[in-house]
Design a protein around this motif. Sequence first.
Motif, PDB file in Angstrom:
ATOM      1  N   PRO A 115     -27.443 -15.300  17.985  1.00  0.00           N
ATOM      2  CA  PRO A 115     -28.445 -14.391  17.624  1.00  0.00           C
ATOM      3  C   PRO A 115     -29.075 -13.481  18.650  1.00  0.00           C
ATOM      4  CG  PRO A 115     -28.715 -16.103  16.163  1.00  0.00           C
ATOM      5  CD  PRO A 115     -27.831 -16.644  17.478  1.00  0.00           C
ATOM      6  N   GLU A 116     -29.639 -14.497  19.836  1.00  0.00           N
ATOM      7  CA  GLU A 116     -30.258 -13.668  20.647  1.00  0.00           C
ATOM      8  C   GLU A 116     -29.445 -12.850  21.600  1.00  0.00           C
ATOM      9  OE1 GLU A 116     -33.481 -13.696  21.008  1.00  0.00           O
ATOM     10  OE2 GLU A 116     -33.544 -15.048  19.159  1.00  0.00           O
ATOM     11  N   LEU A 140     -23.700 -19.215  11.055  1.00  0.00           N
ATOM     12  CA  LEU A 140     -23.490 -20.340  12.089  1.00  0.00           C
ATOM     13  C   LEU A 140     -23.962 -21.622  11.356  1.00  0.00           C
ATOM     14  CD1 LEU A 140     -24.107 -18.779  15.500  1.00  0.00           C
ATOM     15  CD2 LEU A 140     -21.972 -19.120  14.467  1.00  0.00           C
ATOM     16  N   GLN A 141     -25.155 -21.554  10.892  1.00  0.00           N
ATOM     17  CA  GLN A 141     -25.559 -22.874  10.373  1.00  0.00           C
ATOM     18  C   GLN A 141     -24.872 -23.299   9.074  1.00  0.00           C
ATOM     19  OE1 GLN A 141     -29.542 -21.512   9.240  1.00  0.00           O
ATOM     20  NE2 GLN A 141     -30.376 -22.194  11.368  1.00  0.00           N
ATOM     21  N   THR A 172     -25.297 -26.295  17.467  1.00  0.00           N
ATOM     22  CA  THR A 172     -26.905 -25.961  17.679  1.00  0.00           C
ATOM     23  C   THR A 172     -26.838 -24.969  18.637  1.00  0.00           C
ATOM     24  OG1 THR A 172     -27.190 -28.360  16.830  1.00  0.00           O
ATOM     25  CG2 THR A 172     -28.820 -27.295  18.234  1.00  0.00           C
ATOM     26  N   LEU A 173     -26.277 -25.178  19.658  1.00  0.00           N
ATOM     27  CA  LEU A 173     -26.144 -24.180  20.858  1.00  0.00           C
ATOM     28  C   LEU A 173     -26.014 -22.581  20.436  1.00  0.00           C
ATOM     29  CD1 LEU A 173     -24.679 -25.737  23.951  1.00  0.00           C
ATOM     30  CD2 LEU A 173     -27.137 -24.789  23.659  1.00  0.00           C
ATOM     31  N   GLY A 189     -12.679 -16.962   2.820  1.00  0.00           N
ATOM     32  CA  GLY A 189     -13.418 -15.837   2.009  1.00  0.00           C
ATOM     33  C   GLY A 189     -14.862 -15.796   2.110  1.00  0.00           C
ATOM     34  N   GLN A 190     -15.433 -17.244   2.117  1.00  0.00           N
ATOM     35  CA  GLN A 190     -16.823 -17.306   2.350  1.00  0.00           C
ATOM     36  C   GLN A 190     -17.263 -16.926   3.784  1.00  0.00           C
ATOM     37  OE1 GLN A 190     -18.886 -17.978   0.194  1.00  0.00           O
ATOM     38  NE2 GLN A 190     -20.753 -17.533   1.268  1.00  0.00           N
ATOM     39  N   SER A 191     -16.347 -17.220   4.769  1.00  0.00           N
ATOM     40  CA  SER A 191     -16.745 -16.858   6.192  1.00  0.00           C
ATOM     41  C   SER A 191     -16.779 -15.057   6.493  1.00  0.00           C
ATOM     42  CB  SER A 191     -15.858 -17.402   6.992  1.00  0.00           C
ATOM     43  OG  SER A 191     -16.002 -16.955   8.391  1.00  0.00           O
TER      44      SER A 191
END
Length: 334
Positions: A190-191, A304-305, A183-184, A275-277
Amino acid sequence: MTPPEAPSAPLLADTVYRVLRRHIEARHLPEGLLLGEANIAKALSVSRTPARAALQRLADEGLLVPHAGRGLLVRHDDPAPQPLRMDLHEAGLSLVAADEDHLDSSTTADRLYPDIERAIASCMAFGRFWVNQTALASHFGISRTVAHDLLTRLEKVGVVSRDRNARWYVEPLTPAKAQEHYTLRALLEPEALLLAWPHMDKARIEASWQRLVAAIQAPAALDAAGFDQIERDLHVDLIHLCPNAQMVKVIQESQMPLIATHYTIERYSDSAQIGQSMLQHLSVLTPLMEQNPQRAAEALRYHLQQAAEVTIPRIANLPVLRPDQYPNYLLPER
């Protein structure tokens, strides 16, 4: 993702900084001498990360000035000195015994840190472990002092802790704690990426993008070190360019679950998730290549989510590690 140099760099960077500052203030290095990460790393037998940190600190203090090309110039009196390219030792760099001892000790710890962080972090999701400092020193053939230095570095980034009796232990990564960290990270990374954008080097972004594309095109050739570097490219080398030091510190501490989780993935060879990552990383790096940091930040938040949604249930259902799956300096709590 292993950030091998970030935790260990500050101690080593302090020594590099002190050595260079002493030489500059005593005018043992000529005005205009070109200093860069590469020639400092070579001269002092250190990695580029502590060299970079020391250079930035000296530049902030006005002892070095930017060069139109790459690197920084030693400044004494001339506000715009002419660049002088020389071998640093020929230019006047010399080390006293105390410098050499500290650099040797710090370099040993710096060299071993990635392996130790990797081994311990890979166990975090499997429960609580005690760390035997004497066994750690014996395992790597180092002194207890160096072992203590390594554990102190690990403590700073939240991999190990100490109880009231000064015993070292690895705190388990529970699903609830992992959720807090993710969550953090989804809020801050992104910021931080947006704040870091003006400080990003185009060549570094392109190199990261090319490394990632090559891995996606040839997944069978991707080993643990390669995946580790891909994680580091985005989550450390680019994100940590954010000029807000407190934000970077919180992010770094909350990135520990990613280390533990990806080593867990590595144990079970989950190639589909890897692979998805990597595809999600591509969705971040491609907008950066196109100079669209806002879209990159949005993609990073989504990445990240998604990582949290996949990782947290997995942590809740991990098997118990066998004794051959963790190092002999760790003792699981029964």
